[in-house]
Design a protein around this motif. Structure first.
Motif, PDB file in Angstrom:
ATOM      1  N   UNK A 165      29.564  -0.534 -45.985  1.00  0.00           N
ATOM      2  CA  UNK A 165      29.581  -0.279 -44.540  1.00  0.00           C
ATOM      3  C   UNK A 165      28.420   0.516 -43.994  1.00  0.00           C
ATOM      4  N   UNK A 166      27.939   1.473 -44.765  1.00  0.00           N
ATOM      5  CA  UNK A 166      26.785   2.253 -44.310  1.00  0.00           C
ATOM      6  C   UNK A 166      27.169   3.369 -43.350  1.00  0.00           C
ATOM      7  N   UNK A 167      26.162   3.885 -42.694  1.00  0.00           N
ATOM      8  CA  UNK A 167      26.327   5.126 -41.917  1.00  0.00           C
ATOM      9  C   UNK A 167      27.302   5.037 -40.761  1.00  0.00           C
TER      10      UNK A 167
ATOM     11  N   UNK B  73      34.010  -2.364 -31.939  1.00  0.00           N
ATOM     12  CA  UNK B  73      34.505  -2.418 -33.318  1.00  0.00           C
ATOM     13  C   UNK B  73      34.407  -1.013 -33.917  1.00  0.00           C
ATOM     14  N   UNK B  74      35.392  -0.628 -34.726  1.00  0.00           N
ATOM     15  CA  UNK B  74      35.291   0.684 -35.378  1.00  0.00           C
ATOM     16  C   UNK B  74      34.373   0.537 -36.595  1.00  0.00           C
TER      17      UNK B  74
ATOM     18  N   UNK C  39      30.388  15.641 -39.341  1.00  0.00           N
ATOM     19  CA  UNK C  39      31.115  14.412 -39.036  1.00  0.00           C
ATOM     20  C   UNK C  39      32.208  14.654 -37.990  1.00  0.00           C
ATOM     21  N   UNK C  40      31.915  14.239 -36.757  1.00  0.00           N
ATOM     22  CA  UNK C  40      32.890  14.439 -35.676  1.00  0.00           C
ATOM     23  C   UNK C  40      34.128  13.581 -35.888  1.00  0.00           C
ATOM     24  N   UNK C  41      33.922  12.369 -36.379  1.00  0.00           N
ATOM     25  CA  UNK C  41      35.075  11.478 -36.570  1.00  0.00           C
ATOM     26  C   UNK C  41      36.040  12.077 -37.582  1.00  0.00           C
TER      27      UNK C  41
ATOM     28  N   UNK D  88      33.791   5.784 -34.396  1.00  0.00           N
ATOM     29  CA  UNK D  88      35.076   5.275 -33.905  1.00  0.00           C
ATOM     30  C   UNK D  88      34.937   3.973 -33.166  1.00  0.00           C
ATOM     31  N   UNK D  89      33.796   3.849 -32.505  1.00  0.00           N
ATOM     32  CA  UNK D  89      33.690   2.818 -31.499  1.00  0.00           C
ATOM     33  C   UNK D  89      32.238   2.336 -31.397  1.00  0.00           C
ATOM     34  N   UNK D  90      31.935   1.246 -32.084  1.00  0.00           N
ATOM     35  CA  UNK D  90      30.580   0.675 -32.013  1.00  0.00           C
ATOM     36  C   UNK D  90      30.624  -0.432 -30.968  1.00  0.00           C
ATOM     37  N   UNK D  91      29.719  -0.367 -30.007  1.00  0.00           N
ATOM     38  CA  UNK D  91      29.821  -1.315 -28.883  1.00  0.00           C
ATOM     39  C   UNK D  91      28.619  -2.242 -28.800  1.00  0.00           C
TER      40      UNK D  91
END
Ligand SMILES: Cc1cc2nc3c(=O)[nH]c(=O)nc-3n(C[C@H](O)[C@H](O)[C@H](O)COP(=O)(O)OP(=O)(O)OC[C@H]3O[C@@H](n4cnc5c(N)ncnc54)[C@H](O)[C@@H]3O)c2cc1C
Length: 314
Positions: free
Chosen positions: A35-37, A53-54, A134-136, A42-45
């Motif tokens: 998956x990588x970085x 997509x998360x 890491x905020x997530x 949370x939320x890739x747009x």
């Protein structure tokens, strides 16, 4: 001997794995983690084809796509880590942490990057005691608290946006006057009433008792020193390429990125050995100007096309 060894399981490595299998190259793909970085996001747009997509789902999709091609000409070695690379006239050898060795006509490095650590007094001492990368992972622990995000790029703004869901205030601490993040993200984050901004600020120390209690910083224009009282510090100050294992075999720039020909993604050998390089690189481990998921995937495909021509013509 294999045709190709691919190192990495992020967007670049996964894309290369799929293309290599479709071209029927005898390939081993070495993956430390899928998956990588952006797995922590949370939320890739902006992953094209998926409006939202998360990071976890993206990682899962990449793994599944690669595995749907595995077993024929493509073998996946997971989990393992490449630790050494040696180029010779007629082959490249890659050694893994497990002790396995593979030989191939060509190698594609897509090892990506990891977060740069804050190097000031207190940063190491308070890591995971209020200071985090890491905020997530850690954001919800800071519900109702005053926190700072150090940095001014997309990752810093994305972190701030996530934290605004839980924290009382989020202060962005940026070393310069301008932000490197996308304009649309900057505007969205700065319009939130709980965001504060300190520009031209160089952090000088993390203070605390059992946990973080503050961040000392210096105004780079006036030299004045200030302290910000807070309970959490999120650090987003850039990335370090995962290339230390390649420093003796490839040409790296001063921050350790693999220097590639942007037309082909081919990497140069560290000292001219009188034969052409059999190594290509793509994504965040290279000196390519922009680093994004789509770019990493596209550059890996470009590299694969060039590797295919190289293998078929040699
Ligand atoms: C918090 C965050 C949010 C982001 N959000 C976005 C976004 O919304 N949109 C966007 O386009 N980009 C985003 N990015 C940037 C994006 O994640 C990167 O540009 C992209 O992941 C680069 O892909 P890559 O395949 O080159 O490297 P990476 O994603 O870094 O993947 C490298 C892979 O190689 C593996 N690896 C490393 N070394 C070895 C080794 N020696 N042996 C075997 N395997 C190894 C790693 O485990 C990993 O699987 C974000 C980045 C961060 C940090």
């Amino acid at each position: 001997m294999l045709d190709l060894i691919i190192v990495g399981g992020g967007p670049a490595g996964a894309s290369a794995g799929v293309y290599a299998a479709r071209k029927r190259l005898e390939t081993v793909l070495v993956v430390h983690e899928w998956g990588g970085q952006s797995t922590v996001s949370d939320n890739i747009q902006n992953w094209i084809g998926s409006p939202k997509i998360s990071g976890q789902q993206l990682a899962e999709n990449l793994r599944k796509h690669v595995e749907s091609y595995a077993g024929d000409s493509l073998s996946v070695v997971f989990p393992d880590t490449a630790v050494a690379l040696k180029q010779e006239n007629d082959k490249v050898t890659v050694t893994l942490a497990s002790g396995k060795k593979y030989e191939a006509r060509a190698v594609l490095i897509t090892a990506g990057a990891t977060r740069r650590k804050l190097q000031i007094p207190g940063a190491e001492e308070y890591e995971q005691k209020g200071l985090t990368y890491c905020a997530t992972c850690d954001g919800p622990l800071f519900e109702g608290k005053d926190v700072a995000v150090i940095g001014g790029g997309n990752a810093a703004f994305e972190t701030a946006a996530q934290l605004l869901a839980y924290c009382k205030t989020v202060t962005l601490v940026n070393r310069s006057e301008t932000f490197r993040a996308d304009e649309i993200t900057v505007r969205a984050v700065l319009s939130h009433p709980n965001v504060r901004v300190i520009k031209n600020a160089a952090p000088t120390a993390v203070t605390g008792e059992k946990f973080v209690t503050g961040l000392k910083w210096k105004d780079v224009k006036t030299g004045a020193e200030e302290t910000l009282s807070l309970e959490g510090i999120f650090v987003e100050i850039g990335l370090l390429p995962n290339t230390s294992w390649l420093k003796d075999s490839l040409v790296l720039n001063k921050i350790g990125q693999i220097v590639v020909d942007p037309l082909t993604q081919r990497a140069a050998i560290s000292d001219d050995k009188g034969f052409p390089s059999r190594v290509w690189a793509a994504g965040d481990c290279t000196d390519g100007k922009y680093h994004q998921n789509n770019i990493a995937a596209g550059d890996a495909v470009k590299a694969l096309e060039d590797i295919y021509l190289f293998i078929k013509s040699s």
